[in-house]
Structures are given as C-alpha cells and as structure tokens.
Design an enzyme around this catalytic site. Structure first.
Site, mmCIF file in Angstrom:
data_model
loop_
_atom_site.group_PDB
_atom_site.id
_atom_site.type_symbol
_atom_site.label_atom_id
_atom_site.label_comp_id
_atom_site.label_asym_id
_atom_site.label_seq_id
_atom_site.Cartn_x
_atom_site.Cartn_y
_atom_site.Cartn_z
ATOM 1 N N HIS A 57 -2.856 39.158 57.699
ATOM 2 C CA HIS A 57 -2.902 40.530 57.344
ATOM 3 C C HIS A 57 -1.673 41.275 57.372
ATOM 4 O O HIS A 57 -1.571 42.183 56.512
ATOM 5 C CB HIS A 57 -3.608 41.190 58.297
ATOM 6 C CG HIS A 57 -5.164 40.829 58.620
ATOM 7 N ND1 HIS A 57 -5.693 40.497 59.699
ATOM 8 C CD2 HIS A 57 -6.011 40.642 57.579
ATOM 9 C CE1 HIS A 57 -6.890 39.714 59.351
ATOM 10 N NE2 HIS A 57 -7.136 40.212 58.234
ATOM 11 N N HIS A 106 -4.021 39.623 62.269
ATOM 12 C CA HIS A 106 -3.235 38.176 62.244
ATOM 13 C C HIS A 106 -2.240 38.179 61.077
ATOM 14 O O HIS A 106 -1.763 39.306 60.573
ATOM 15 C CB HIS A 106 -4.082 37.115 62.329
ATOM 16 C CG HIS A 106 -4.695 37.012 61.225
ATOM 17 N ND1 HIS A 106 -4.119 36.885 59.920
ATOM 18 C CD2 HIS A 106 -6.104 36.797 60.565
ATOM 19 C CE1 HIS A 106 -5.068 36.488 58.800
ATOM 20 N NE2 HIS A 106 -6.387 36.813 59.376
ATOM 21 N N LYS A 156 -11.323 41.798 65.503
ATOM 22 C CA LYS A 156 -10.600 40.682 65.414
ATOM 23 C C LYS A 156 -9.175 40.729 65.426
ATOM 24 O O LYS A 156 -8.788 41.758 64.978
ATOM 25 C CB LYS A 156 -11.158 39.732 64.349
ATOM 26 C CG LYS A 156 -12.606 39.207 64.524
ATOM 27 C CD LYS A 156 -12.844 38.494 63.254
ATOM 28 C CE LYS A 156 -14.357 37.845 63.413
ATOM 29 N NZ LYS A 156 -14.832 36.900 62.102
#
Length: 632
Positions: free
Chosen positions: A171, A168, A165
């Site tokens: 993070h 983003h 994933k």
C-alpha cells in the site's frame, strides 16, 4: 525567448509553435533550440524538418552535448551514415548564433549550445515562471492547438488499504507512486481525479463486529481507530482458530459438531455480514462508523505524505444489483459458464492462442452465490466510466495483481466495451523486502514514518550548531524521515523489488532523501546570507556568468521541461530523481568556483540569480515527487 529567437533570421515563437507538434518555446527553451536545428539541417540535408524535429534527442550527459541526432533515424539512402554525419557537420554554419559546430561520433551528431544566449534567456524564464516551470498545460487539452479546449479526464486509483488490516509495504508503494503520477498528469494539464478504493466490505466485517462486541473499547476506538480495530481483528481471529481446532478434535473423536458449527464465530460472522448486505440498519451504522473513523485517520497520514483523495470509494460502494446485472450479462454473452455450481470464465475458450491459456480460468461467483473480486471490479469499472467519462484510468497496484487486471480488462472488452478497456492501464511495481519496525514486524504506515522520523532526529542532534538553528526540529525530522522513505522507494525502476534499509535511506551520504533536502536547504541558506531581493536578482547582469560551472548548471536547468515530458513516457519517478541528483551534484561541485557571499556586488547578484533558478527547479522537482522541500 523572443529575444533569443531574434538572434536567428526569420525565427519567431509563433512560427515554430505553429510548425512543430507540441512545440512551446515560451515554457520549454529547448523547443526553440530543436526547431532551429531542424530548420538548419533541413536546408543542409534536404530532409523534411518535420522528420528531423522529433529525432533530436537529449543526451545521457552534458559531455555528450545538449542534443544528439542519430543520422540513420532520418532514413537517407545512398551513402554510409558515418560519411553523412561528417558531411552534414562540415556544412553546419560556423557562426550559428545558438550552436557551436556539431561534433561527430560514428553516425551521431552532437550539438552543443552557446552558453551566453542560453544563460541570458533561461534564467529570466525560470525566475518568471517559478512553480510553473516544467509544467506543460497544453498536453492535457483534448485539442492541444486550442487553449480554450476542454481538458482530458484522468482517474488514478491508488493506495487502497483494507480497513482493520495493516497498511503494508504494498500500500505504501502504491500511495507514493500513485501520488506522483497524479501530480505528473496534473502538471501536464489533465483534469485528475484521485480515487482510494478501500477494502471495506466482506465477511471480515462480520468478524470485526463480533470482535468489537466482545473486546471493543469506545475510548480506544476514538483515539486510534485503525490500530484498535486491527487488534480486535487479530484477537477474534485467534479465538476463531482455537474454536476451529476444538471442533476438528471433536470431529476426529467421532462427536456430532453440527450445533457447534452452526453457532461458530465463522458462521456468526457470515450471518452478520449477510444482514449487512440486506441493509440491516444497526449493522450498517456500526460498519459506517468504523469506516469513517478509519478514513479520518488515514487522511491525517496521507496529509504528511502530501497526498489527498477526491473520492474514498471502496468495495462497499458496488451495489449487489450492479453485480447481478454484470453476472447475468456475462452469462448471456457466453463469457462465464457454470462449473460445479460456481461460475467461471474459461479464457482458453474465448481468446485464441497463448493469450487465452495465460489468462487462466478465474471464478466470478462462488457456489453460494457470492460475487468475487473480479465481478465487483467489472461493475466498478463500468460505473466509473459512466460517472466520470474518463479519457484514461490508471490502476496503481502491485505486480502480484498483473493477471487479475489483465483478466479484468479482457472481460470488459469481451462485454463489448473495447474502447473503455483501451483507456485503462495497470501501473505495477515490485515488493518491499525486509520491512519491519524497531518494535517488531510492520503494522501500519504510521509506525514506519515514526521510526524513520526518530532516526532522522537522532542524526540531526549530532550537529548541535545546526540543530539549534532549526525552528521546529521534530517537524523537520518528520519531513526528512518521510523524504528518506519516498526517495528510497523511487530510486529504482518501479518493477524492481528493493530492501527496506533504514541505515542507508536516512544517511546524508549518497543519493538519498536527506541529501536531496540538504541540497535544497543549502541553496536557501546562500540566499538568506546574500540578503538580495527579487528586484536585485531581476536586475542582475548575467553576462558576468562566464565560468563553465555556471554554464553547465544552466544547461541542466534548461533540460527540466524535457525531463518532465520524458517522465510522461516512462511513468517512472526515478526519471525525475536521476535528474534532481545530477543537478545537486553539479551544484555541489560549483560552490568553490562561484562564491556568492563575499563577492563584488554585481557578481554576487548574477551568481545568486543562477542559484535561485536552481532552487526553483529543485523545489519543483521535489514537489512533483510529493516531497516537501525544507529551507533549513
């Protein structure tokens, strides 16, 4: 510092270290100054010096003094505080060797240090301590009075992306703030373990395996595992959405969809993941390969941010058995209860008053028996306590998870581990708004860093003369780009959200990452042009530094250890950043007054010794934040 202490009758480093808590003049010059003021004021006021010492605070700016005392903090009764302030200032000795007579503002006493002794002691100290200046190894000892004592153990869990994933903005913030906190505690002498708790388990891995089977490409996987897995995940999710739409249409038309649903991608993914939880060798081998390739790629990106991890843990590392055990214990102790086939924790029944209502009713187990995040996190926390016997653990997680972590710590407490819960802390942060790359919405950290690196490179090319002198312009542009992202992130309080503004953050104007790097490079450049050796600087006659600009720079330099210890209280990167920008502004306004190259040799040596100390402190501060200081 011993030379400085000798200027005051009866003052010795050993005596003040023994007398005052966490007082280490050999690494923090202001500890000696505080001890001296506390001794003098104790004689004047009759107040115990142990009460005076911790109430001597630093000021918001040099014009307000080097330290300040709020008279009410000493709790002296019988007189108005502003009258006491005047009386005590009058009694302060005129000829004190370290301080000028204090100034009074309302009920505040402001103390200004005498520049000459400060310059003579602080510059050689910074020169000698180098990278260690600002660090206080005593703070992390279980017994700070005993240098042989064991170090306290700290766990910092941060970054924690989900495999396949996007990495983003949340993070990214966790990574930057967590890396900084780990550095901060390491500098304070703690034994720090950095943990990356990956999102690497769950039904989505069943779906990913199906995606790889259908669309996977071995070469693409090896070349760029994170992006390839992400694209597979997006494609298979799109297939699943189409399939679901078809099933819904047929259902609406009254058709029997049992067979379709039983063989749907969603159901296949669930079955695949169930096999993984039952330790199916083929499924686990493929999953492990995806995980290992992703970690190897993450490590490269982390290295660019000066970040490393001691352990790549993850949801997959929490065993089904440990979760079963926790679930049973929660049930046995009446913490969780059954609700429509699922298990939940009703805090309003367990915790009195508003707190119980605020903690809501989280699910810990679904109807089908699957454990939820909370159960997994409880097991992992207890496992870490057993494995590391930590003294403190910090979770660096976005503020959207505030409730989740409060629930986690409260359940640990209700399970009878109050002492473990008390050692855990959630360091939260706000959102990054408007974060997208030049090529559309943001995908991965690498995309963000590539974009700002390119932007910095374009800016650098505008100055052809300087550009030609940089050995590896691409690498420097990369460092400047990373600095711009990190400094923008650290500029405000953690809890504040901010707009990702590429134009503003890559500018050399204002308090930005590139400006901070420029300030460091400028001092490096003066040292190169001066051509002086370390021996030259060590033999400099510091009494030649008579200008106010020089004294003010040294006053700021002397504050660095206090700034770091204050940061251990605020746990805010902006505490360090604000100090560094104050320092760069003081340097910038001093260059016209303290010319190095072209001055008479002895004066040149003295001024270079001053700028060299500033260079050391700037570098120390930047490295603490996780930046790589550049010299050109």
């Amino acid at each position: 510092m011993e030379q400085l202490a000798k200027q005051v009758d009866g003052l010795t480093l050993e005596a003040v270290t023994a007398k005052y808590p966490n007082c280490h003049p050999e690494i923090n010059p202001f500890d000696l100054y505080r001890a001296h003021v506390a001794d003098v004021l104790a004689n004047i006021t009759g107040v115990d010096n142990q009460l005076i010492y911790p109430n001597l605070q630093w000021t918001s700016g040099l014009e307000k003094g080097d330290m300040v005392l709020a008279v009410p903090s000493l709790r002296v009764k019988g007189k108005k505080f502003d009258e006491l302030a005047v009386e005590w200032a009058d009694k302060f000795p005129e000829n004190d060797p370290l301080f000028e007579k204090p100034k009074v503002t309302n009920y505040f006493l402001s103390f200004f240090v005498r520049p000459v002794p400060l310059i003579q002691s602080v510059l050689p100290m910074i020169q000698e301590l180098g990278a260690e200046f600002g660090r206080n190894r005593f703070l992390g000892l279980k017994d700070p009075q005993n240098t042989e004592s064991e170090r306290k153990k700290m766990i910092v869990e941060f970054s924690s992306p989900n495999i396949a994933k996007p990495f983003h903005a949340g993070h990214l913030r966790s990574t930057i703030i967590g890396g900084f906190l780990a550095n901060l505690y390491e500098g304070a002498g703690w034994d720090v373990t950095r943990i990356n708790y990956l999102g690497d388990w769950g039904k989505q891995y069943g779906l990913l395996a199906l995606g790889y089977e259908k669309y996977g490409n071995e070469e693409a996987l090896k070349a760029d595992p994170i992006n390839h897995l992400f694209h597979l995940y997006v494609r298979i999710n799109a297939d699943m959405a189409v399939e679901k739409e078809e099933i819904d249409k047929k259902k609406a038309a009254g058709e029997d969809t049992t067979a379709l649903e039983a063989d749907s991608l969603d159901e296949q993914a669930r079955r695949y993941f169930k096999k993984m939880t039952e330790q199916d060798p083929a499924g686990l081998a493929q999953w492990k390969r995806f995980r290992d390739l992703s970690i190897a790629r993450y490590k490269e990106t982390y290295a660019r941010l000066n970040i490393h991890f001691d352990e790549y843990s993850g949801e997959s590392q929490v065993s089904e058995e440990s979760m079963e055990k926790v679930a049973k214990e929660m049930e046995d102790k009446g913490i969780s209860k059954e609700d429509k086939g699922a298990m939940l924790v009703d805090f309003s029944e367990l915790v009195p008053g508003k707190e119980g209502k605020r903690l809501e009713k989280p699910l810990v187990r679904k109807r089908d028996g699957t454990a939820l995040y909370l159960t997994r996190d409880i097991s992992e926390l207890l496992h870490r306590s057993e494995k590391y016997s930590f003294d403190h653990m910090i979770y660096v997680v976005a503020s959207q998870q505030d409730l989740h972590l409060k629930q986690l710590f409260k359940i640990i407490e209700l399970l009878g581990h109050k002492e473990i819960a008390a050692k855990c802390q959630h360091i939260n942060f706000g959102m990054v708004l408007g974060m997208s790359t030049r090529k559309g919405t943001v995908k991965f950290l690498d995309d963000i860093l590539r974009d700002v690196g390119e932007k910095m490179h374009e800016t650098m090319k505008k100055n052809e003369t300087k550009y030609s002198q940089v050995e590896n312009p691409e690498a420097t542009a990369d460092i400047l780009g990373i600095s711009s992202v990190m400094v923008q992130d650290m500029s405000g309080k953690r809890i504040n959200s901010y707009h990702f503004n590429m134009e503003a953050m890559t500018s050399f104007e204002g308090d930005t990452g590139p400006y901070l790097q420029y300030a460091h490079a400028r001092v490096s450049s003066i040292r190169r042009r001066a051509g002086l050796s370390d021996q030259d600087l060590a033999s400099a006659d510091l009494s030649l530094l008579t200008e106010a600009h020089a004294a003010n720079i040294v006053r700021l330099l002397a504050l660095w250890p206090d700034t770091v210890s204050n940061t251990l209280r605020t746990l805010e990167p902006t505490t360090v950043l604000t100090y560094l920008f104050k320092m760069t502004h003081a340097l910038s306004s001093s260059y016209d007054h303290l010319q190095v190259v072209g001055s008479e040799r002895e004066l040149m040596k003295a001024r270079m010794a001053l700028y060299n100390a500033a260079h050391i402190v700037l570098g120390n501060g930047m490295r603490l934040l996780g930046l790589s200081p550049v010299d050109r």
